[in-house]
Write a protein that holds these residues in place. Structure first.
Motif, PDB file in Angstrom:
ATOM      1  N   ALA A   1      -3.174   6.182   4.595  1.00 48.56           N
ATOM      2  CA  ALA A   1      -2.137   5.633   3.674  1.00 48.56           C
ATOM      3  C   ALA A   1      -1.040   6.649   3.436  1.00 48.56           C
ATOM      4  CB  ALA A   1      -2.801   5.367   2.401  1.00 48.56           C
ATOM      5  N   LEU A   2      -1.297   7.783   3.544  1.00 43.75           N
ATOM      6  CA  LEU A   2      -0.277   8.780   3.618  1.00 43.75           C
ATOM      7  C   LEU A   2       0.685   8.722   4.790  1.00 43.75           C
ATOM      8  CD1 LEU A   2       0.996  11.207   2.492  1.00 43.75           C
ATOM      9  CD2 LEU A   2      -0.682  12.790   3.700  1.00 43.75           C
ATOM     10  N   GLY A   3       0.073   8.324   5.928  1.00 43.36           N
ATOM     11  CA  GLY A   3       0.811   8.278   7.196  1.00 43.36           C
ATOM     12  C   GLY A   3       1.778   7.035   7.166  1.00 43.36           C
ATOM     13  N   ASN A   4       1.050   6.007   6.593  1.00 40.93           N
ATOM     14  CA  ASN A   4       2.094   4.703   6.484  1.00 40.93           C
ATOM     15  C   ASN A   4       3.064   5.038   5.316  1.00 40.93           C
ATOM     16  OD1 ASN A   4       0.335   3.307   8.038  1.00 40.93           O
ATOM     17  ND2 ASN A   4      -1.137   2.460   6.305  1.00 40.93           N
ATOM     18  N   THR A   5       2.983   5.662   4.372  1.00 42.25           N
ATOM     19  CA  THR A   5       3.745   5.987   3.466  1.00 42.25           C
ATOM     20  C   THR A   5       4.943   6.790   3.954  1.00 42.25           C
ATOM     21  OG1 THR A   5       2.024   6.037   1.564  1.00 42.25           O
ATOM     22  CG2 THR A   5       4.231   6.800   1.072  1.00 42.25           C
ATOM     23  N   ALA A   6       4.751   7.903   4.747  1.00 43.44           N
ATOM     24  CA  ALA A   6       5.777   8.751   5.225  1.00 43.44           C
ATOM     25  C   ALA A   6       6.686   7.825   6.239  1.00 43.44           C
ATOM     26  CB  ALA A   6       4.985   9.890   5.981  1.00 43.44           C
TER      27      ALA A   6
ATOM     28  N   ILE B   1       2.780  -8.021  -2.559  1.00 39.93           N
ATOM     29  CA  ILE B   1       2.993  -9.454  -2.660  1.00 39.93           C
ATOM     30  C   ILE B   1       2.939  -9.763  -1.097  1.00 39.93           C
ATOM     31  CG2 ILE B   1       4.725 -11.168  -2.929  1.00 39.93           C
ATOM     32  CD1 ILE B   1       5.681  -9.449  -5.466  1.00 39.93           C
ATOM     33  N   MET B   2       3.510  -9.087  -0.161  1.00 38.95           N
ATOM     34  CA  MET B   2       3.708  -9.391   1.244  1.00 38.95           C
ATOM     35  C   MET B   2       2.313  -9.450   2.233  1.00 38.95           C
ATOM     36  SD  MET B   2       7.523  -8.417   2.186  1.00 38.95           S
ATOM     37  CE  MET B   2       7.541  -9.736   3.465  1.00 38.95           C
ATOM     38  N   THR B   3       1.597  -8.276   2.034  1.00 35.67           N
ATOM     39  CA  THR B   3       0.616  -8.040   2.997  1.00 35.67           C
ATOM     40  C   THR B   3      -0.609  -7.581   2.366  1.00 35.67           C
ATOM     41  OG1 THR B   3       1.213  -5.452   3.157  1.00 35.67           O
ATOM     42  CG2 THR B   3       2.356  -6.962   4.492  1.00 35.67           C
ATOM     43  N   GLY B   4      -0.698  -7.068   0.942  1.00 34.40           N
ATOM     44  CA  GLY B   4      -1.878  -6.725   0.423  1.00 34.40           C
ATOM     45  C   GLY B   4      -2.520  -5.530   1.109  1.00 34.40           C
ATOM     46  N   GLY B   5      -1.635  -4.699   1.767  1.00 33.32           N
ATOM     47  CA  GLY B   5      -2.160  -3.574   2.530  1.00 33.32           C
ATOM     48  C   GLY B   5      -2.464  -3.964   3.823  1.00 33.32           C
ATOM     49  N   GLY B   6      -2.862  -5.035   4.482  1.00 34.77           N
ATOM     50  CA  GLY B   6      -3.023  -5.398   5.715  1.00 34.77           C
ATOM     51  C   GLY B   6      -1.957  -5.699   6.487  1.00 34.77           C
ATOM     52  N   PRO B   7      -2.410  -6.009   7.597  1.00 36.10           N
ATOM     53  CA  PRO B   7      -3.637  -6.355   8.357  1.00 36.10           C
ATOM     54  C   PRO B   7      -4.186  -4.997   8.936  1.00 36.10           C
ATOM     55  CG  PRO B   7      -1.928  -7.032   9.965  1.00 36.10           C
ATOM     56  CD  PRO B   7      -1.362  -6.437   8.946  1.00 36.10           C
ATOM     57  N   ASN B   8      -5.497  -4.751   8.740  1.00 37.93           N
ATOM     58  CA  ASN B   8      -6.224  -3.565   9.303  1.00 37.93           C
ATOM     59  C   ASN B   8      -5.487  -2.155   8.426  1.00 37.93           C
ATOM     60  OD1 ASN B   8      -8.219  -4.805  10.719  1.00 37.93           O
ATOM     61  ND2 ASN B   8      -6.410  -5.022  12.226  1.00 37.93           N
ATOM     62  N   ASN B   9      -5.233  -2.506   7.177  1.00 37.11           N
ATOM     63  CA  ASN B   9      -4.674  -1.232   6.600  1.00 37.11           C
ATOM     64  C   ASN B   9      -3.085  -0.732   7.095  1.00 37.11           C
ATOM     65  OD1 ASN B   9      -6.587  -1.102   4.571  1.00 37.11           O
ATOM     66  ND2 ASN B   9      -7.922   0.189   5.681  1.00 37.11           N
ATOM     67  N   ALA B  10      -2.535  -1.710   7.848  1.00 36.93           N
ATOM     68  CA  ALA B  10      -1.501  -1.194   8.449  1.00 36.93           C
ATOM     69  C   ALA B  10      -0.182  -0.849   7.567  1.00 36.93           C
ATOM     70  CB  ALA B  10      -0.992  -2.065   9.648  1.00 36.93           C
ATOM     71  N   THR B  11      -0.374  -1.626   6.329  1.00 36.72           N
ATOM     72  CA  THR B  11       0.728  -1.419   5.142  1.00 36.72           C
ATOM     73  C   THR B  11       0.112  -0.979   3.985  1.00 36.72           C
ATOM     74  OG1 THR B  11       0.421  -3.749   4.714  1.00 36.72           O
ATOM     75  CG2 THR B  11       2.165  -3.106   6.363  1.00 36.72           C
ATOM     76  N   ASN B  12      -0.823   0.029   4.091  1.00 33.80           N
ATOM     77  CA  ASN B  12      -1.748   0.415   2.842  1.00 33.80           C
ATOM     78  C   ASN B  12      -1.054   1.564   2.669  1.00 33.80           C
ATOM     79  OD1 ASN B  12      -3.426   0.632   0.990  1.00 33.80           O
ATOM     80  ND2 ASN B  12      -5.163   1.536   1.881  1.00 33.80           N
ATOM     81  N   THR B  13      -0.266   1.708   1.430  1.00 35.88           N
ATOM     82  CA  THR B  13       0.518   2.870   0.995  1.00 35.88           C
ATOM     83  C   THR B  13      -0.306   3.471  -0.111  1.00 35.88           C
ATOM     84  OG1 THR B  13       1.660   1.522  -0.721  1.00 35.88           O
ATOM     85  CG2 THR B  13       2.870   2.023   1.629  1.00 35.88           C
ATOM     86  N   LEU B  14       0.230   4.712  -0.231  1.00 34.46           N
ATOM     87  CA  LEU B  14      -0.610   5.615  -1.208  1.00 34.46           C
ATOM     88  C   LEU B  14      -0.810   5.040  -2.677  1.00 34.46           C
ATOM     89  CD1 LEU B  14       0.838   9.292  -0.656  1.00 34.46           C
ATOM     90  CD2 LEU B  14      -1.430   8.430  -0.383  1.00 34.46           C
ATOM     91  N   VAL B  15       0.403   4.172  -3.203  1.00 32.65           N
ATOM     92  CA  VAL B  15       0.306   3.650  -4.564  1.00 32.65           C
ATOM     93  C   VAL B  15      -0.610   2.676  -4.414  1.00 32.65           C
ATOM     94  CG1 VAL B  15       1.462   2.587  -6.430  1.00 32.65           C
ATOM     95  CG2 VAL B  15       2.543   4.463  -5.203  1.00 32.65           C
TER      96      VAL B  15
ATOM     97  N   THR C   1      -5.753  11.140  -6.627  1.00 35.74           N
ATOM     98  CA  THR C   1      -4.806  10.687  -5.677  1.00 35.74           C
ATOM     99  C   THR C   1      -3.605  10.736  -6.146  1.00 35.74           C
ATOM    100  OG1 THR C   1      -6.607   9.393  -4.661  1.00 35.74           O
ATOM    101  CG2 THR C   1      -4.315   9.041  -3.874  1.00 35.74           C
ATOM    102  N   GLY C   2      -3.327  10.090  -7.499  1.00 31.07           N
ATOM    103  CA  GLY C   2      -2.131  10.015  -8.130  1.00 31.07           C
ATOM    104  C   GLY C   2      -1.570  11.456  -8.300  1.00 31.07           C
ATOM    105  N   THR C   3      -2.284  12.343  -8.569  1.00 32.64           N
ATOM    106  CA  THR C   3      -2.157  13.775  -8.819  1.00 32.64           C
ATOM    107  C   THR C   3      -1.607  14.464  -7.642  1.00 32.64           C
ATOM    108  OG1 THR C   3      -3.481  14.128 -10.784  1.00 32.64           O
ATOM    109  CG2 THR C   3      -2.614  16.119  -9.701  1.00 32.64           C
ATOM    110  N   VAL C   4      -2.236  14.083  -6.442  1.00 27.22           N
ATOM    111  CA  VAL C   4      -1.757  14.577  -4.976  1.00 27.22           C
ATOM    112  C   VAL C   4      -0.372  13.894  -4.631  1.00 27.22           C
ATOM    113  CG1 VAL C   4      -2.097  14.509  -2.606  1.00 27.22           C
ATOM    114  CG2 VAL C   4      -4.054  14.941  -4.203  1.00 27.22           C
ATOM    115  N   LEU C   5      -0.195  12.543  -4.933  1.00 29.65           N
ATOM    116  CA  LEU C   5       1.038  11.985  -4.803  1.00 29.65           C
ATOM    117  C   LEU C   5       2.155  12.720  -5.485  1.00 29.65           C
ATOM    118  CD1 LEU C   5       2.919   9.750  -3.655  1.00 29.65           C
ATOM    119  CD2 LEU C   5       1.897   8.363  -5.449  1.00 29.65           C
TER     120      LEU C   5
END
Length: 292
Positions: free
Chosen positions: A70-75, A235-249, A266-270
Motif C-alpha cells: 500500500a505504501l509503494g502504491n501510494t508513493a 469507487i473505481m477499483t476497491g483497492g484491486g485487482p490484486n491490491n494493485a491500487t490499494n493505497t494507505l488510506v 497505520t494512520g499515525t505512520v501516515l
C-alpha cells in the motif's frame, strides 16, 4: 504593569476563541485520540476485549507485506499525480496566459471537473474505461491500437486511477498558475527583451522564479492530498485487482471494524510520513522560492 482595561487585554483571545475551539475539537483532539488508540488492541465489534498493547501495532506494521504494498502504491500514485499535474498545468497555463475571449472560455471549461463530485467523475470514467463498451478502447481500436484492460488489469489499474486524478485536478491548478503568471510585472519582460534574452532563458530565469511561491504551494498541497487519496480508489477499483491500487488510506479503511488499534497506528505512520515529506520540502525548496 499593564494598565489597559481588562476587556482590551482579553479581546484578542475572545475573538480567536471560536476558531481555536473548532481547531481543538476537529483537529487536535482527533489527532491525539488517533495516537492514543494506536497503542491499543481495539475491536469496535467487541469493546470488552480491548486492551493496551504498547508498540505492538507499530511492530506489526513493519512486518506486514500488505502495508509496504500500500505504501509503494501510494508513493507511485503521488509521484505520478504531482509530476503530471504540475507539468501539464504549467504548460496549459503558459498557453492560456494571453488574454482573449477563447482563453477565458477554455479556463472556465477546464475548471469544471474540479467542482464536479468525485463520485460522478469516477462513474463516468468507469464507463469510459470499460474494456468491452468503453469509449477509450473504441478510440484505440479506431486508430489500429490494441485495447487496454484499464482498471481490470493490475498492470494498468494504478495508471488509470492516476489519469482520472490528473484530469480532475489539472484545471484548478492551471488557474492558480495563470493568476501567478499575470501578476509578473511586464517591465521585467521588457528589460529581458532589450537584452535579447531567449525565450528559454526568460522562462527559466524570470517566469519560474517569479511564480515559484505558487508552484511551491501546489507541490506541498498536492503531495499531502495525494497521500490521502481514498474516494477515487474506493469507487473505481476497491483497492484491486490484486491490491494493485490499494493505497494507505484505503488500507487503513480496511481495518475500520476488526482492529481499530492497528488502523490508528497505520494512520499515525501516515501522518508522520506526510509531516516528514512536508519538512523535507521546506528544507530543500523553501530557500529557492522567490517572494516579491
Amino acid at each position: 504593569m499593564d494598565k489597559r482595561p481588562l476587556w482590551e487585554r482579553l479581546r484578542p483571545y475572545v475573538l480567536i476563541a471560536p476558531a481555536m475551539a473548532g481547531i481543538g475539537l476537529f483537529v487536535i483532539y482527533p489527532v491525539l485520540y488517533l495516537v492514543y488508540l494506536s497503542f491499543y488492541k481495539y475491536n469496535l465489534m467487541n469493546k470488552a476485549k480491548s486492551k493496551f498493547i504498547g508498540w505492538d501495532n507499530f511492530q506489526q506494521i513493519l512486518t506486514r507485506g500488505d502495508f509496504y504494498k500500500a505504501l509503494g502504491n501510494t508513493a507511485i500514485y503521488t509521484a505520478g499525480v504531482v509530476t503530471l499535474t504540475v507539468g501539464l498545468s504549467l504548460i496549459i497555463a503558459v498557453w492560456l496566459n494571453k488574454k482573449s475571449r477563447i482563453n477565458s472560455l477554455v479556463q472556465a471549461g477546464i475548471f469544471t471537473p474540479h467542482i464536479v463530485s468525485i463520485v460522478s467523475i469516477s462513474l463516468v470514467w468507469l464507463w469510459l474505461m470499460d474494456p468491452e463498451q468503453g469509449l477509450l478502447n473504441f478510440m484505440l481500436q479506431s486508430f489500429g491500437l490494441p485495447a487496454s484492460d484499464w482498471l481490470q488489469s493490475s498492470k494498468t489499474a494504478l495508471l488509470s486511477v492516476i489519469i482520472v486524478s490528473v484530469w480532475q485536478n489539472i484545471g484548478y491548478y492551471t488557474l492558480i498558475i495563470v493568476a501567478a503568471l499575470q501578476s509578473v510585472p511586464p517591465s521585467i519582460y521588457e528589460a529581458a527583451a532589450l537584452d535579447n534574452a531567449s525565450r528559454f532563458k526568460v522562462f527559466t530565469k524570470i517566469t519560474l522564479p517569479m511564480i515559484s511561491p505558487q508552484l511551491f504551494f501546489i507541490l506541498v498541497i498536492m503531495t499531502i492530498g495525494s497521500f490521502k487519496v481514498f474516494d477515487t480508489v474506493k469507487i473505481m477499483t476497491g483497492g484491486g485487482p490484486n491490491n494493485a491500487t490499494n493505497t494507505l488510506v484505503y488500507y487503513i479503511y480496511g481495518f475500520r471494524t476488526t482492529n481499530i488499534g492497528y488502523s490508528a497506528a497505520t494512520g499515525t505512520v501516515l501522518m508522520a510520513i506526510i509531516g516528514v515529506l512536508t519538512l523535507i520540502y521546506f528544507r530543500l525548496l523553501a530557500k529557492k522560492v522567490h517572494y516579491q
